[in-house]
Design a protein around this motif. Sequence first.
Motif, mmCIF file in Angstrom:
data_model
loop_
_atom_site.group_PDB
_atom_site.id
_atom_site.type_symbol
_atom_site.label_atom_id
_atom_site.label_comp_id
_atom_site.label_asym_id
_atom_site.label_seq_id
_atom_site.Cartn_x
_atom_site.Cartn_y
_atom_site.Cartn_z
ATOM 1 N N GLU A 102 -3.977 -2.421 -9.338
ATOM 2 C CA GLU A 102 -3.906 -1.337 -8.364
ATOM 3 C C GLU A 102 -5.334 -0.931 -8.025
ATOM 4 N N ASP A 136 3.471 -2.114 11.038
ATOM 5 C CA ASP A 136 3.504 -1.270 9.854
ATOM 6 C C ASP A 136 4.960 -0.927 9.541
ATOM 7 N N VAL A 139 0.865 -1.177 0.000
ATOM 8 C CA VAL A 139 0.000 0.000 0.000
ATOM 9 C C VAL A 139 0.898 1.221 0.000
ATOM 10 N N ASP A 140 0.507 2.280 -0.741
ATOM 11 C CA ASP A 140 1.353 3.466 -0.789
ATOM 12 C C ASP A 140 0.815 4.555 0.135
ATOM 13 N N ALA A 141 1.524 5.683 0.182
ATOM 14 C CA ALA A 141 1.179 6.749 1.120
ATOM 15 C C ALA A 141 -0.161 7.399 0.787
ATOM 16 N N GLN A 142 -0.637 7.235 -0.437
ATOM 17 C CA GLN A 142 -1.934 7.785 -0.837
ATOM 18 C C GLN A 142 -3.081 6.805 -0.622
ATOM 19 N N GLY A 143 -2.784 5.647 -0.069
ATOM 20 C CA GLY A 143 -3.823 4.672 0.216
ATOM 21 C C GLY A 143 -4.154 3.748 -0.923
ATOM 22 N N ARG A 144 -3.388 3.794 -2.011
ATOM 23 C CA ARG A 144 -3.603 2.859 -3.109
ATOM 24 C C ARG A 144 -3.036 1.495 -2.726
ATOM 25 N N VAL A 145 -3.782 0.445 -3.044
ATOM 26 C CA VAL A 145 -3.371 -0.914 -2.712
ATOM 27 C C VAL A 145 -2.822 -1.583 -3.964
ATOM 28 N N ASP A 158 -7.636 1.843 -6.099
ATOM 29 C CA ASP A 158 -7.581 3.172 -5.491
ATOM 30 C C ASP A 158 -8.477 3.238 -4.254
ATOM 31 N N ARG A 159 -8.486 4.382 -3.595
ATOM 32 C CA ARG A 159 -9.190 4.510 -2.319
ATOM 33 C C ARG A 159 -10.704 4.403 -2.476
ATOM 34 N N ASP A 160 -11.204 4.556 -3.712
ATOM 35 C CA ASP A 160 -12.639 4.396 -3.972
ATOM 36 C C ASP A 160 -13.003 2.962 -4.319
#
Length: 264
Positions: free
Chosen positions: A42, A255, A22-28, A44-46
């Motif tokens: 990938e 984490d 997971v990245d700092a923008q919340g993408r998995v 996204d947060r949505d």
Amino acid sequence: MRPATDILTDLFDIHRTLAFDVDAQGRVFAGHDASGSMQLVEIDRDGVMRRLTDLPGACSGRYRPGTRTVIVQHDNGGDEQMQFSTLEADRIQNPCRLDDLEPLVHDARFMHVLRDVTHDAVVYSTTRRNGVDMDLVRHDLATSEETVLHEGGGYTTAAVVSHDGSSVVTTALSLLAHSTVIRVDGPRAVGEGAVTDAAESAMHHEVAWARNDEALIVTSNRGREFTAVFRVSVDGQHWEVLAEHPEHDVVGTPDPTGQHMVVA
């Protein structure tokens, strides 16, 4: 009773999604097998899923922290000789094929297994030295210079770089059934680096560095029936229980900062 063909159809229609990072923008960053093999996606947060790869075999990988670069672990058409390549997630219009990837560590004669990715390096195990033992290697992403971190033989199952980038903790299979050993290589190692005794029957996993790099967080069944989460000194002399249950296994996953932990 339902026909056997219907049951088989249902089983083959079951798909898996595995989270890899997971990245700092919340993408998995994840794997999804709807195409028939585990391919990279990938999310996204949505919750919108975007497919990144269309490779001939299963693949996995990690983000390079702080960037949109993805380190891809893949074989060549199912040969299980894993290699590493990179892709730039923001530049993908259609799922990448092998020719679209940028080679990073390639030698089809040997197996390579991704262990950790930091901003400036990839840490991996490889059979390159003798075709059998899994040595641990650090690959500098800026210079491509490689440093052997450990070549003591055996099969390394996991490796995590310390927060200051100076050392690495590894787990490896021992000669005892259902057992692993922990060692530290680098300036933070004490003595020869052994954290646990190879003669001790215990399974250690989910090993990570505590926030200050002066201790380790370990899930282990050392001296007990069920696993618990421990804080362990780097020399292996002090074990402190952080989370346990008298009737169940407890697993802790820290984490990347070492400040928080998910307990299952």
